[in-house]
Design an enzyme around this catalytic site. Structure first.
Site, mmCIF file in Angstrom:
data_model
loop_
_atom_site.group_PDB
_atom_site.id
_atom_site.type_symbol
_atom_site.label_atom_id
_atom_site.label_comp_id
_atom_site.label_asym_id
_atom_site.label_seq_id
_atom_site.Cartn_x
_atom_site.Cartn_y
_atom_site.Cartn_z
ATOM 1 N N TRP A 190 3.464 -3.234 -0.643
ATOM 2 C CA TRP A 190 3.750 -2.238 -1.501
ATOM 3 C C TRP A 190 4.636 -2.447 -2.846
ATOM 4 O O TRP A 190 4.279 -1.932 -3.823
ATOM 5 C CB TRP A 190 4.294 -1.236 -0.689
ATOM 6 N N ASP A 205 11.939 1.922 -3.359
ATOM 7 C CA ASP A 205 10.628 2.740 -2.623
ATOM 8 C C ASP A 205 11.199 2.624 -1.150
ATOM 9 O O ASP A 205 11.222 1.503 -0.430
ATOM 10 C CB ASP A 205 9.471 1.762 -2.638
ATOM 11 N N LYS A 256 5.889 9.621 6.796
ATOM 12 C CA LYS A 256 6.350 8.892 7.852
ATOM 13 C C LYS A 256 7.423 9.605 8.451
ATOM 14 O O LYS A 256 7.391 9.968 9.735
ATOM 15 C CB LYS A 256 6.650 7.471 7.130
#
Ligand SMILES: Cc1ncc(COP(=O)(O)O)c(C=O)c1O
Length: 365
Positions: free
Chosen positions: A103, A177, A201
């Protein structure tokens, strides 16, 4: 071995607490005045009050300081890969990126469209199984910010503390992030310029992105920033510049109430630690299971592992699935297995997985 329930170890969309699913089912036909939450105007006082309550709960849970704005945006975390440079460059072209997994690498690639991102360090050569030793980092001192991914959901690498970075880089704002580990630990906001997370999530379902941004950084977006990605416009419109993702917002509200009822961040953080430790204990008990990540940087949230005898992996996943231990397969880019332990995963689910892993190892030793 008998497991009476279904436990979902998927990495995202992740599992939701059973109480929340029941509440949603109850609310759907009549959330307000005979209408579901998906049908009422976001301008109605009842919805506006809900969003205000959500902001209060969020601030309370994470002790978010008043000098940070809390935004609820569209587009998932990936939209932030562009929104961050567009809003935070402030005329500076250089930015710093730490690459510790899939990511952060994608965030870096997207940033190339808008600025000159500099790679501070990368563990790609080690298959993203660690955080590079801070003494080897090369930092651009004249950069707008330093971006990192606090928890790499696919590779299972987590920063043990943001001080690992601040000790090394001094005064630059951190941008993080936290898509897969927000609400799993307390945060000291002082070194942060911005934190973002999409909600599928630990915060509910896909469709919403939470952005926590220092107010002093607002108001200087690049002129070409699309209005829907402009933090100041979002703030001025109370996150309702375009029609908000009302259902996701409502689910987020339920998740925050649930998190408070669990005992707040200190309880969730302790549970997160304990759940992951139980799985790592099985992995480390012998050579049957292998977690490739360097111990100091192992994620408390997403645990990638493989079997020493790789030919047994599909049987392992098949039997786990049959027993109700769902979605344990690793991400398509890395394969093998991965157990995601979001806040909604009960300890009973973790214990069921522990028992299965131990029995499977005994059977095939
Ligand atoms: C750490 C991290 N960042 C970014 C993303 C991308 O999120 P989205 O699909 O909401 O854009 C994910 C998705 O799993 C993720 O785990």
């Amino acid at each position: 071995m008998m497991i009476p329930n279904i436990y979902n170890f998927g990495a995202g969309p992740g599992c939701l607490p059973a109480e929340i699913l029941s509440q949603i089912v109850k609310d759907i036909p009549d959330w307000y005045d005979g209408m579901s939450v998906m049908e009422v105007s976001h301008r109605l006082p009842v919805f506006v009050e809900l969003t205000q309550e959500i902001e209060r709960d969020f601030r309370q849970l994470l002790s978010i300081p008043e000098d940070f704005a809390l935004l609820f945006m569209h587009g998932g975390a990936r939209s932030q890969f562009a929104a961050v440079p567009l809003n935070l460059l402030h005329g500076i072209q250089n930015t710093n990126y730490l690459l510790t997994g899939h990511w952060s690498e994608l965030a870096f690639e997207e940033a190339k469209k808008y600025c000159h991102p500099h790679i501070v360090a990368s563990s790609k050569a080690e298959n993203y199984t660690q955080i590079p030793d801070p003494s080897t980092w090369v930092v651009n001192e004249n950069a707008a910010y330093i971006h990192y991914t606090d928890n790499e959901t696919i590779h299972g690498v987590e920063f043990p503390s943001s001080s690992l970075i601040t000790n090394r880089i001094g005064k630059q704002w951190l941008v993080s992030d936290m898509t897969s580990n927000l609400l799993t630990k307390p945060i000291d906001f002082s070194p942060f310029g911005l934190i973002y997370a999409s909600t599928q999530k630990n915060l509910g379902i896909a469709g919403l992105t939470v952005v926590i941004v220092r107010k002093s950084l607002l108001g200087k977006a690049h002129a070409l920033t699309p209005s829907v990605l402009n933090y100041s416009i979002c703030e001025q419109h109370q996150s309702m510049y375009n029609t908000p993702a009302v259902f996701c917002w409502y689910v987020l509200g339920l998740v925050l109430k649930w998190a408070i009822a669990q005992g707040g961040i200190s309880t969730l953080s302790a549970l997160c630690q304990e759940k992951s430790q139980r799985i790592y204990n099985v992995i480390d008990a012998n050579d049957f299971y292998i977690c490739p990540v360097v111990k100091a940087y192992r994620s408390r949230v997403n645990i990638p592992f493989r079997l020493q005898r790789r030919e047994l992996e599909s049987l392992f996943l098949h039997q786990a699935n049959e027993l109700g231990l769902k979605q344990l397969q690793g991400h398509k880019t890395v394969g093998a297995c991965r157990a995601s332990l979001y806040n909604a995963m009960p300890m009973k689910g973790v214990d069921a997985l522990v028992e299965f892993m131990q029995e499977f190892a005994k059977m095939h030793a």
